[in-house]
Design a protein around this motif. Structure first.
Motif, mmCIF file in Angstrom:
data_model
loop_
_atom_site.group_PDB
_atom_site.id
_atom_site.type_symbol
_atom_site.label_atom_id
_atom_site.label_comp_id
_atom_site.label_asym_id
_atom_site.label_seq_id
_atom_site.Cartn_x
_atom_site.Cartn_y
_atom_site.Cartn_z
ATOM 1 N N GLU A 118 0.932 -1.317 -0.033
ATOM 2 C CA GLU A 118 -0.023 0.273 -0.042
ATOM 3 C C GLU A 118 0.815 1.244 -0.015
ATOM 4 O O GLU A 118 0.324 2.431 0.150
ATOM 5 C CB GLU A 118 -0.985 0.014 1.245
ATOM 6 C CG GLU A 118 -2.094 -1.121 1.204
ATOM 7 C CD GLU A 118 -2.845 -1.040 -0.036
ATOM 8 O OE1 GLU A 118 -3.274 0.089 -0.368
ATOM 9 O OE2 GLU A 118 -3.087 -2.333 -0.459
ATOM 10 N N ASP A 119 2.200 1.129 -0.116
ATOM 11 C CA ASP A 119 3.072 2.408 -0.047
ATOM 12 C C ASP A 119 2.846 3.200 0.994
ATOM 13 O O ASP A 119 2.727 4.587 0.817
ATOM 14 C CB ASP A 119 2.891 3.088 -1.511
ATOM 15 C CG ASP A 119 3.341 2.429 -2.666
ATOM 16 O OD1 ASP A 119 4.400 1.568 -2.538
ATOM 17 O OD2 ASP A 119 2.860 2.529 -3.755
ATOM 18 N N VAL A 120 2.701 2.514 2.112
ATOM 19 C CA VAL A 120 2.657 3.413 3.563
ATOM 20 C C VAL A 120 3.750 3.981 3.906
ATOM 21 O O VAL A 120 3.491 5.326 4.348
ATOM 22 C CB VAL A 120 2.130 2.439 4.766
ATOM 23 C CG1 VAL A 120 1.921 3.061 5.847
ATOM 24 C CG2 VAL A 120 0.590 1.716 4.177
ATOM 25 N N VAL A 121 4.719 3.743 3.456
ATOM 26 C CA VAL A 121 5.953 4.077 4.031
ATOM 27 C C VAL A 121 6.714 4.649 3.071
ATOM 28 O O VAL A 121 7.014 4.102 2.117
ATOM 29 C CB VAL A 121 6.856 3.046 4.876
ATOM 30 C CG1 VAL A 121 8.072 3.929 5.616
ATOM 31 C CG2 VAL A 121 6.048 2.678 6.385
ATOM 32 N N GLU A 122 7.536 5.933 3.126
ATOM 33 C CA GLU A 122 8.291 6.251 2.026
ATOM 34 C C GLU A 122 9.828 5.591 2.070
ATOM 35 O O GLU A 122 9.989 5.349 3.274
ATOM 36 C CB GLU A 122 8.611 7.970 2.354
ATOM 37 C CG GLU A 122 7.335 8.695 2.161
ATOM 38 C CD GLU A 122 6.887 9.034 0.730
ATOM 39 O OE1 GLU A 122 7.998 9.099 0.076
ATOM 40 O OE2 GLU A 122 5.781 8.998 0.477
ATOM 41 N N GLY A 123 10.327 5.460 0.995
ATOM 42 C CA GLY A 123 11.707 4.864 1.234
ATOM 43 C C GLY A 123 11.814 3.849 -0.512
ATOM 44 O O GLY A 123 11.141 4.380 -1.477
#
Length: 101
Positions: free
Chosen positions: A60-65
């Motif tokens: 879900e692309d919750v965390v940047e990186g």
């Protein structure tokens, strides 16, 4: 399902499926996992104590990186470990592997 009686009303407390923290006699598990963005594509190797939640974070692309930048969303491999130390050691081994191996 747990219920509490408060002011004459039954309030339902939802269960947390898969959560094992704080249960007597149940050891916490750690996982080394590999995610990919496609076949023969970009790989990511990580360690977590909650594999389902961590895979969801990637998907879900919750965390940047790194994984968000390269679209790494598919869980392609995982292995359980009894301790964080053994999982971290294995993660370091996998990160040193060459793709051709």
């Amino acid at each position: 399902m747990c219920t509490q009686r408060r002011n004459g009303l039954n309030n339902v407390i939802p269960a947390k499926a898969g959560i094992q923290e704080g249960w007597p006699g149940v050891a916490k598990r750690f996982f080394v996992y590999i995610m990919a963005n496609r076949r023969n594509g970009t790989l990511y190797v990580g360690v977590t104590s909650n594999l389902v939640q961590r895979a969801w974070h990637h998907k879900e692309d919750v965390v940047e990186g790194f994984t968000k930048k390269y679209g790494v969303k598919m869980l392609v491999y995982f292995e359980p470990h009894e301790t964080a130390e053994s999982a971290i050691t294995r993660e370091k081994q996998l990160k040193k592997w060459e793709r051709a191996w």
